[in-house]
Motif scaffolding. Structure first.
Motif, mmCIF file in Angstrom:
data_model
loop_
_atom_site.group_PDB
_atom_site.id
_atom_site.type_symbol
_atom_site.label_atom_id
_atom_site.label_comp_id
_atom_site.label_asym_id
_atom_site.label_seq_id
_atom_site.Cartn_x
_atom_site.Cartn_y
_atom_site.Cartn_z
ATOM 1 N N ASN A 295 -3.038 -38.884 40.259
ATOM 2 C CA ASN A 295 -4.412 -39.616 40.063
ATOM 3 C C ASN A 295 -4.541 -41.027 40.590
ATOM 4 O O ASN A 295 -3.528 -41.648 40.682
ATOM 5 C CB ASN A 295 -4.847 -39.411 38.484
ATOM 6 N N GLU A 296 -5.794 -41.427 40.999
ATOM 7 C CA GLU A 296 -5.833 -42.709 41.339
ATOM 8 C C GLU A 296 -7.636 -42.937 41.322
ATOM 9 O O GLU A 296 -8.279 -41.939 41.826
ATOM 10 C CB GLU A 296 -5.324 -42.962 42.670
ATOM 11 N N HIS A 297 -8.066 -43.857 40.606
ATOM 12 C CA HIS A 297 -9.528 -44.197 40.519
ATOM 13 C C HIS A 297 -9.994 -44.459 41.956
ATOM 14 O O HIS A 297 -9.517 -45.248 42.693
ATOM 15 C CB HIS A 297 -9.845 -45.095 39.609
ATOM 16 N N PRO A 298 -10.999 -43.578 42.375
ATOM 17 C CA PRO A 298 -11.829 -44.333 43.484
ATOM 18 C C PRO A 298 -12.290 -45.747 43.583
ATOM 19 O O PRO A 298 -12.420 -46.491 42.077
ATOM 20 C CB PRO A 298 -13.096 -43.533 43.364
ATOM 21 N N PHE A 299 -12.209 -46.342 44.336
ATOM 22 C CA PHE A 299 -12.187 -47.797 44.632
ATOM 23 C C PHE A 299 -13.350 -48.426 45.622
ATOM 24 O O PHE A 299 -13.225 -48.212 46.827
ATOM 25 C CB PHE A 299 -10.846 -48.415 44.832
ATOM 26 N N CYS A 381 -14.182 -45.900 39.093
ATOM 27 C CA CYS A 381 -14.567 -44.868 38.339
ATOM 28 C C CYS A 381 -13.532 -43.939 38.148
ATOM 29 O O CYS A 381 -12.444 -43.829 38.629
ATOM 30 C CB CYS A 381 -15.889 -44.122 38.731
ATOM 31 N N LEU A 382 -13.698 -42.786 37.205
ATOM 32 C CA LEU A 382 -12.768 -42.016 36.887
ATOM 33 C C LEU A 382 -12.709 -40.894 37.988
ATOM 34 O O LEU A 382 -13.934 -40.614 38.498
ATOM 35 C CB LEU A 382 -13.119 -41.262 35.444
ATOM 36 N N LYS A 383 -11.649 -40.375 38.205
ATOM 37 C CA LYS A 383 -11.075 -39.538 39.053
ATOM 38 C C LYS A 383 -10.590 -38.317 38.167
ATOM 39 O O LYS A 383 -9.799 -38.469 37.596
ATOM 40 C CB LYS A 383 -10.049 -39.603 40.152
ATOM 41 N N GLU A 384 -11.174 -37.056 38.160
ATOM 42 C CA GLU A 384 -10.776 -36.020 37.402
ATOM 43 C C GLU A 384 -9.414 -35.501 37.740
ATOM 44 O O GLU A 384 -8.983 -35.604 39.105
ATOM 45 C CB GLU A 384 -11.485 -34.645 37.682
ATOM 46 N N ALA A 385 -8.602 -35.527 36.724
ATOM 47 C CA ALA A 385 -7.376 -34.922 36.617
ATOM 48 C C ALA A 385 -7.102 -33.544 37.050
ATOM 49 O O ALA A 385 -7.662 -32.762 36.190
ATOM 50 C CB ALA A 385 -6.418 -35.553 35.397
ATOM 51 N N ASN A 386 -6.544 -33.341 38.139
ATOM 52 C CA ASN A 386 -6.222 -31.861 38.632
ATOM 53 C C ASN A 386 -4.949 -31.540 39.054
ATOM 54 O O ASN A 386 -4.364 -32.261 39.602
ATOM 55 C CB ASN A 386 -7.208 -31.617 39.887
ATOM 56 N N PHE A 387 -4.448 -30.449 38.520
ATOM 57 C CA PHE A 387 -3.159 -29.978 38.700
ATOM 58 C C PHE A 387 -2.710 -29.945 40.544
ATOM 59 O O PHE A 387 -1.720 -30.236 40.760
ATOM 60 C CB PHE A 387 -2.897 -28.404 38.259
ATOM 61 N N TYR A 454 -1.630 -45.559 41.110
ATOM 62 C CA TYR A 454 -1.208 -44.266 41.058
ATOM 63 C C TYR A 454 -0.648 -43.666 39.802
ATOM 64 O O TYR A 454 0.135 -44.359 39.096
ATOM 65 C CB TYR A 454 -0.077 -43.832 42.244
ATOM 66 N N GLU A 455 -1.254 -42.519 39.193
ATOM 67 C CA GLU A 455 -0.824 -42.139 37.916
ATOM 68 C C GLU A 455 -0.799 -40.708 37.850
ATOM 69 O O GLU A 455 -1.022 -40.049 38.838
ATOM 70 C CB GLU A 455 -1.954 -42.581 36.628
ATOM 71 N N GLY A 456 -0.152 -40.133 36.781
ATOM 72 C CA GLY A 456 0.030 -38.752 36.409
ATOM 73 C C GLY A 456 1.041 -37.991 37.008
ATOM 74 O O GLY A 456 1.299 -36.754 36.325
#
Length: 519
Positions: A295-299, A381-387, A454-456
């Motif tokens: 994951n990474e938030h849109p910027f 903003c938030l980016k949906e967490a997707n597998f 970068y996360e997740g």
């Protein structure tokens, strides 16, 4: 060789583990290794603390892995236009002190995170970061860790990082900026989530000289501890394991290619959100979620020229919720210099807003008129967490460091695009209140990978159900002596800068590590 604790990675999180363990278990032998070189006179020093411009530039170049020359200055507009035209090159996409994971034009064109980058040096990206340390707000908090435990961890993390909201003096211009931000935000926000000075990892003295936090400050006295050793230019190639236990680690000193097998009672991998899962994957440690949920938030970024009559036009605004008398400083050369924060606070403001003077901004503009007050506005903003957003590791190809090559799958959903448009709309309201967008700073959604948040990829969870890599203390599922750390451990989508959260999770995880040392 043998050690009690092996820490792989020397950034803020690895340094936090080392400091806490050394303080509470001074008899424990700690070995820390980092694939990158030492790039400054002080070990792990933030590049902004290097006063000599040539030495600072050299520190950035040495951090850039295979990229051995300075990157040219690219404005936001030039970067955006180049991406739209398909002119994807490292000089367009990467920033000083980092290097792209994939740096060949053909590879970049097929990479769904074209700007995804890393820093290779002692101190990691933590010697190049903006030092912004906001606490997460409603909608981006980890709900399965007790609130009081996270509060305690955050407080300790802020102490370790020297977080302050007084790094920059507040001027009349600064007060006006905050007042305008709060007018735009409105009063429907949670307590203490109004616009305010950004919490920054920075030590200041009585004259407001700033020293930015990085590994040197975090480690502190640990650097001189007789049981602590830090080895630079040392790659951890593989972890050996049997029956749920790490039995050894193969490390390679890159200048000579000398290999050593390290036996450690506990191993902590805090390389970064990309190289931590890469090492686990290369070692045959491959839980289902490893590298997934990337994951990474849109910027969204823009520059605005502040109205020259800003203070006069808004002189009747109420004072902001801080104590300017404590942080005013007439020595400030530019009254607009500073970093301001509009906190994430769903549902009223489900974005993270950051306003920085041009001199402090990680993005650059081509405006050279010093009489103009230019500030950069970044909204996330938030980016949906997707597998299916994931790191793809190659079975046959290696990267520059001889580790499994990485590629990336990353898509914005319809919900993500709605959030991006909402962030743009709110940001535009702020721009209209401040002045006008400058000609080369139009509102731009930056290419995926640009934020560097970068996360997740090694996310934590509450049970070993294939949806996470580690437990809530960052211990890898199925192993009794393997821990992971860094932004990759964060299990949910966030819009705020993640380092404070990662350090707080490391603080909490260190408690479990110390318990195991006692056993």
């Amino acid at each position: 060789m043998k050690t009690d604790i092996l820490i792989i990675g020397s950034g803020p999180v690895g340094a936090t583990y080392a400091r806490i363990i050394a303080e509470q278990k001074p008899q424990a032998k700690i070995l820390m290794v980092d694939v990158g070189p030492k790039v400054s006179d002080a070990i792990g020093q933030h590049v902004k603390n290097i006063s000599d411009p040539k030495k600072m530039e050299m520190a950035q170049i040495l951090s850039q892995g295979p990229k051995k020359t300075p990157y040219p200055m690219i404005s936001v507009a030039e970067r955006a236009l180049a991406v739209q035209r398909g002119e994807l090159t490292p000089d367009v996409l990467a920033r000083a002190g980092t290097h792209l994971v994939l740096d060949q034009p053909e590879e970049i064109k097929t990479n769904e995170m074209p700007s995804i980058s890393m820093s290779t040096n002692v101190g990691g990206m933590g010697i190049h970061w903006t030092c912004a340390c906001p606490r997460p707000g409603k909608g981006e908090q980890i709900t399965f860790i007790p609130e009081d435990e996270m509060e305690k961890a955050f407080t300790e993390a802020e102490k370790i990082l020297h977080v302050t909201q007084k790094a920059f003096p507040i001027s009349e211009e600064g007060e006006t900026i905050l007042a305008i931000l709060n007018q735009t935000l409105g009063d429907k926000h949670s307590p203490k989530r109004q616009a305010q000075p950004m919490p920054l990892a920075c030590k200041t003295d009585s004259e407001h000289n700033r020293y930015w936090t990085a590994t040197d400050l975090i480690l502190g006295d640990t650097l001189n501890h007789p049981n602590f050793e830090l080895r630079s230019e040392t790659l951890c190639k593989k972890l050996y394991h049997q029956d749920g236990r790490i039995t050894g680690a193969e490390i390679v000193y890159l200048p000579t290619q000398e290999k050593t097998i390290v036996e450690a009672n506990i191993v902590i991998v805090a390389a970064d959100a990309l190289r931590t899962p890469q090492l686990l994957w290369a070692s045959g440690i491959r839980p289902k979620a490893l590298g997934h949920y990337l994951n990474e938030h849109p910027f969204v970024f823009t520059f605005v020229e502040l109205d020259k009559d800003l203070v006069k036009n808004h002189s009747q605004n109420p004072k902001v919720e801080c104590d300017p008398s404590q942080i005013r400083n007439p020595k400030s050369n530019d009254p607009t210099v500073g970093v301001f924060w509009v906190p994430f606070d769903a549902p009223n403001h489900p974005f993270h807003g950051q306003i920085m003077h041009m001199d402090l901004s990680p993005m650059k503009t081509t405006v050279t008129d010093d009489s103009k007050h230019i500030v950069g506005l970044g909204w996330g903003c938030l980016k949906e967490a997707n597998f299916e957003d994931k790191i793809v590791f190659s079975e046959v190809e290696n990267d520059y460091f001889g580790m499994p090559k990485m590629n990336f799958k990353f898509k914005y959903t319809e919900k993500d695009l709605e959030a991006i448009n909402a962030a743009k709309a709110f940001q535009q309201k702020v721009v209209n209140s401040f002045g006008k967008e400058i000609k080369d700073g139009g509102q731009t959604l930056m290419p995926p990978g640009t934020s560097l948040h970068y996360e997740g990829s090694t996310r934590m969870g509450i049970e070993n159900d294939g949806e996470s890599v580690c437990d809530t203390y960052a211990k890898v599922w199925g192993f009794n002596n393997l821990f992971v750390g860094g932004n990759g451990v964060i299990p949910i989508a966030t819009a705020s800068n993640p380092t404070l959260t990662s350090v707080a999770l490391a603080v909490r995880s260190s408690e479990q590590v110390i318990k195991q040392i006692n056993q």
